[in-house]
Enzyme design. Structure first.
Site, PDB file in Angstrom:
ATOM      1  N   PHE A  37       0.841  -1.196   0.000  1.00  0.00           N
ATOM      2  CA  PHE A  37       0.000   0.000   0.000  1.00  0.00           C
ATOM      3  C   PHE A  37       0.883   1.257   0.000  1.00  0.00           C
ATOM      4  CE2 PHE A  37      -2.866   2.974   2.398  1.00  0.00           C
ATOM      5  CZ  PHE A  37      -3.872   3.032   1.449  1.00  0.00           C
ATOM      6  N   LYS A 119      12.947  -2.107  25.622  1.00  0.00           N
ATOM      7  CA  LYS A 119      11.981  -1.185  25.029  1.00  0.00           C
ATOM      8  C   LYS A 119      11.162  -1.942  23.991  1.00  0.00           C
ATOM      9  CE  LYS A 119      11.772   3.400  22.933  1.00  0.00           C
ATOM     10  NZ  LYS A 119      11.213   3.090  21.613  1.00  0.00           N
TER      11      LYS A 119
HETATM   12  S1  IVH Z   1       8.912   4.929  29.882  1.00  0.00           S
HETATM   13  C1  IVH Z   1       8.939   9.230  30.379  1.00  0.00           C
HETATM   14  N1  IVH Z   1       9.482   2.412  29.654  1.00  0.00           N
HETATM   15  O1  IVH Z   1       9.106   4.091  24.426  1.00  0.00           O
HETATM   16  C2  IVH Z   1       9.007   7.799  30.197  1.00  0.00           C
HETATM   17  N2  IVH Z   1       8.749   3.565  27.719  1.00  0.00           N
HETATM   18  O2  IVH Z   1      10.148   6.827  23.402  1.00  0.00           O
HETATM   19  C3  IVH Z   1       8.518   7.343  28.873  1.00  0.00           C
HETATM   20  N3  IVH Z   1       8.570   2.164  25.712  1.00  0.00           N
HETATM   21  O3  IVH Z   1       6.207   6.034  24.148  1.00  0.00           O
HETATM   22  C4  IVH Z   1       8.018   5.983  28.860  1.00  0.00           C
HETATM   23  N4  IVH Z   1       9.204   0.287  26.674  1.00  0.00           N
HETATM   24  O4  IVH Z   1       5.969   3.536  23.959  1.00  0.00           O
HETATM   25  C5  IVH Z   1       9.070   3.514  29.010  1.00  0.00           C
HETATM   26  N5  IVH Z   1      10.007   0.183  29.641  1.00  0.00           N
HETATM   27  C6  IVH Z   1       9.586   1.255  28.998  1.00  0.00           C
HETATM   28  C7  IVH Z   1       9.249   1.240  27.622  1.00  0.00           C
HETATM   29  C8  IVH Z   1       8.840   2.440  27.012  1.00  0.00           C
HETATM   30  C9  IVH Z   1       8.800   0.855  25.549  1.00  0.00           C
HETATM   31  C10 IVH Z   1       8.136   3.100  24.658  1.00  0.00           C
HETATM   32  C11 IVH Z   1       6.872   3.870  24.965  1.00  0.00           C
HETATM   33  C12 IVH Z   1       7.199   5.324  24.835  1.00  0.00           C
HETATM   34  C13 IVH Z   1       8.481   5.272  24.057  1.00  0.00           C
HETATM   35  C14 IVH Z   1       9.364   6.428  24.441  1.00  0.00           C
END
Ligand code: IVH
Length: 672
Positions: A37, A119
């Protein structure tokens, strides 16, 4: 190719696009994969670029970026959902830790403990619980406002609907990641390019029963608003999440020392392929909540956390052309137009070549076969050239010395490194360079600036081409009669745009300053300027002043910024458009962080080293309590706070001017 043949091919693609679009968005039943797409959309846009006569109301070039499904109600997050800054290597981590040590004024050998959490590459969600009941679930949206996807989230088994644990706060937003496991994704990989898209697509289904059929998972990792919750650290919070019935990541770990962070990173990077869901790095959070609180936030991200990315995905492709793009501050960025390739589930057809020096260093040429890398949400870039595949008649790329607008470009000399910049720039003549002007207008209407709904980059380009806008004030004087008759527009869309623009005439001073796109004045510096200047008039008056002496008082604004502001005001075109905007806009005075704090209307300055506290932290404490920091001893100064080994000259001058001189202890006492 004959014109009629080109048109035929184009219309065929448009028809296909319309059909697939319907299946995807209206029937929620995509007939082709996301990447196919995307490729179709790219092909249409490429054709339009190549043959200017091709136009269609329903072309993907008329849809402004990705708009979330309109089916969901928008709701404000009680506490913003932030993003994270990225680290790619040991050096980045060392800098991160150094900044933290400086801010907290810790000794060089003081150990910092982190909560290291993989993450997950999914979709973040915020779940509100009241009296133990799951009452509302929001997507991240733009961080400030998300979509109400409660019903869809309710279908996820990992999300507890009722929690009866004693220490579960009476109100809390639990935040975490919604994702799809790799084995489950395999069953539906004909519909989506990657697991992330699958999770996002499933969550946005109009009908929650459709979502319920897709095995989405949820892992919790943080919180937003929380009533009366008193844990000491992130790791204790994570343990409690488990107790409350949430899933947490089994690879979460407490770690001290950069070397150990790296070892864990290497271990998980190897392990990655065996884990049943996609992870794209590791998030490091300072474990101690008290330290997190002291560190606080910058505009969009916490100071106390960072995402350490895994190395990128890469693919091989061919450079079809090298284009020079001019940014809003005049930087000339070479961009390689490459044969579209799929890199980790995303179709890439542009890759940055960074700057002139980089092209010379790697001797990159049109026609070269190159390796292109893409790491998560970072812009793809060319890593290397396969010289064996280079044709004999290939020619070196000559970097233009002129901006496409015709002005000669320059390279800045860096007084600190005593070297010329790698970046070539069109000297900042603002709106006098047509190409920069378009970029400046895009910046002006962007989310962080005027945030005009529905006024995306494509519309700026289109209105510019049609001579509807040239300067910022033109945005507020648009001819809607003309617009509603344009291809792709109608009565409704024109009046929506009018409404969106009218509603933004009232703007806070910091956003206004930021929107002007002055080089070196980003969101943080715009806030500093606004807080110091307070009113729009004070800002406009800067243009009348021969010397900008006063700006030197702002802690955080240095010579580079001042030079840039002076340069901005010297430009006649800038003066004219500011004059016009002044007549149209209502610019709200700067809102001070807390106008009723204990240090209200008082100004402070430090000299000497403080005990157990960095200057940056002391400054943020003063600002939190409504006080102001200035960086020169003059009549405007109320208190000179002295630490260890103060500067005698400053003390003498303060005595001369009858300024109160106090110790750090006396200052802390003022705060109770
Ligand atoms: S903490 C202020 N913890 O990463 C703290 N985020 O770029 C922000 N994410 O939008 C979030 N695993 O979608 C946190 N263990 C984790 C995470 C995590 C994935 C993602 C989340 C956030 C993005 C930040």
């Amino acid at each position: 190719m004959k014109i009629s043949k080109i048109e035929k091919e184009y219309l065929k693609k448009i028809k296909l696009f319309q059909e697939y679009n319907k299946y995807y968005y209206e029937k929620n039943n995509p007939k082709i994969t996301d990447s196919e797409f995307d490729l179709l959309k790219k092909e249409i846009i490429e054709l339009e670029k190549k043959h200017k006569f091709l136009k269609s109301k329903i072309s993907p070039s008329n849809t402004v970026g990705f708009t979330p499904s309109k089916n969901f109600k928008k709701v404000k997050h009680k506490i913003q959902m932030l993003s994270l800054s990225n680290a790619f290597n040991e050096e980045d981590l060392e800098n991160f830790e150094k900044k933290i040590r400086n801010f907290l004024s810790l000794k060089e050998d003081a150990e910092i403990e982190y909560s290291a959490e993989p993450k997950i590459d999914g979709i973040s969600a915020s779940l509100t619980y009241k009296d133990g009941k799951f009452v509302q679930g929001l997507s991240r949206g733009d961080g400030k406002e998300g979509e109400d996807i409660t019903e869809n989230l309710k279908t996820i088994k990992d999300i507890p609907k009722v929690i009866n644990e004693k220490n579960f706060p009476s109100e809390i937003d639990i935040r975490g990641e919604v994702f799809i496991q790799n084995d489950d994704f395999k069953k539906i990989d004909d519909k989506f390019a990657n697991p992330r898209n699958a999770a996002s697509g499933s969550l946005r289904q109009k009908d929650p029963t459709v979502t319920s059929k897709i095995p989405l998972k949820f892992i919790a990792y943080t919180f937003g608003f929380a009533k009366k919750m008193h844990f000491q650290s992130q790791s204790i919070f994570l343990n409690n999440l488990k107790k409350w019935g949430f899933k947490t990541n089994e690879y979460n770990k407490k770690i001290k020392g950069i070397k150990n962070l790296i070892l864990n990173h290497e271990y998980l990077e190897k392990k990655r392929k065996d884990i049943n869901f996609d992870i794209d790095g590791i998030v490091y959070k300072i474990n101690d909540f008290e330290l997190q609180k002291r560190l606080g936030y910058v505009t969009n991200a916490p100071r106390w956390a960072i995402a350490h990315k895994f190395s990128a995905n890469s693919s091989v492709s061919k450079i079809l052309d090298i284009e020079i793009q001019v940014g809003r501050t005049g930087a000339l960025t070479p961009v390689a137009k490459i044969k579209p390739v799929n890199i980790g589930g995303v179709i890439v057809s542009n890759a940055t070549l960074h700057n002139e020096d980089e092209i010379v260093r790697k001797d990159i040429r049109v026609g070269d076969t190159v390796t292109v890398e893409r790491a998560g949400d970072v812009i793809p870039h060319v890593v290397s050239v396969d010289l064996k595949k280079r044709k004999k008649d290939s020619k070196k790329f000559i970097f233009p010395t002129k901006c496409p607008c015709g002005f000669e470009t320059t390279k800045d000399f860096n007084e600190v490194t005593k070297k010329f910049d790698a970046v070539r720039r069109c000297p900042d003549r603002g709106f006098d360079c047509d190409i920069m002007a378009i970029e400046k207008l895009k910046h002006f209407v962007s989310k962080e600036a005027f945030n005009i709904d529905g006024f995306g980059k494509k519309i700026v380009e289109n209105f510019w081409k049609l001579k509807l806008i040239k300067f910022p004030q033109d945005i507020f004087k648009l001819d809607y009669k003309k617009i509603k008759n344009l291809d792709g527009w109608g009565n409704l869309s024109a009046s929506n745009l009018k409404y969106a623009i009218e509603s933004k005439k009232n703007i806070p001073l910091d956003k206004f300053i930021y929107s002007l796109g002055i080089r070196h004045i980003g969101q943080e510096n715009a806030k500093l300027l606004a807080r110091h200047l307070k009113t729009a008039n004070n800002f406009f008056n800067l243009s009348l002043k021969k010397d900008t002496h006063e700006l030197k008082n702002i802690d955080g604004i240095g010579d580079t910024q001042i030079k840039s502001i002076v340069n901005f005001f010297l430009n006649k075109t800038n003066q004219n458009f500011l004059h016009e905007l002044k007549k149209i806009l209502e610019i709200k005075d700067a809102i001070l962080l807390n106008q009723s704090g204990l240090l209200k209307n008082k100004t402070f300055m430090f000299t000497g080293k403080l005990e157990n506290m960095s200057r940056a932290e002391a400054k943020s404490i003063i600002e939190e309590n409504s006080g102001k920091i200035i960086s020169n001893v003059n009549k405007k100064l109320d208190y000179l706070i002295i630490g260890e080994k103060p500067t005698t000259k400053k003390i003498n001058l303060a005595k001369e001017l009858n300024i109160k001189i106090i110790t750090q202890k006396e200052w802390i006492k003022m705060l109770n």
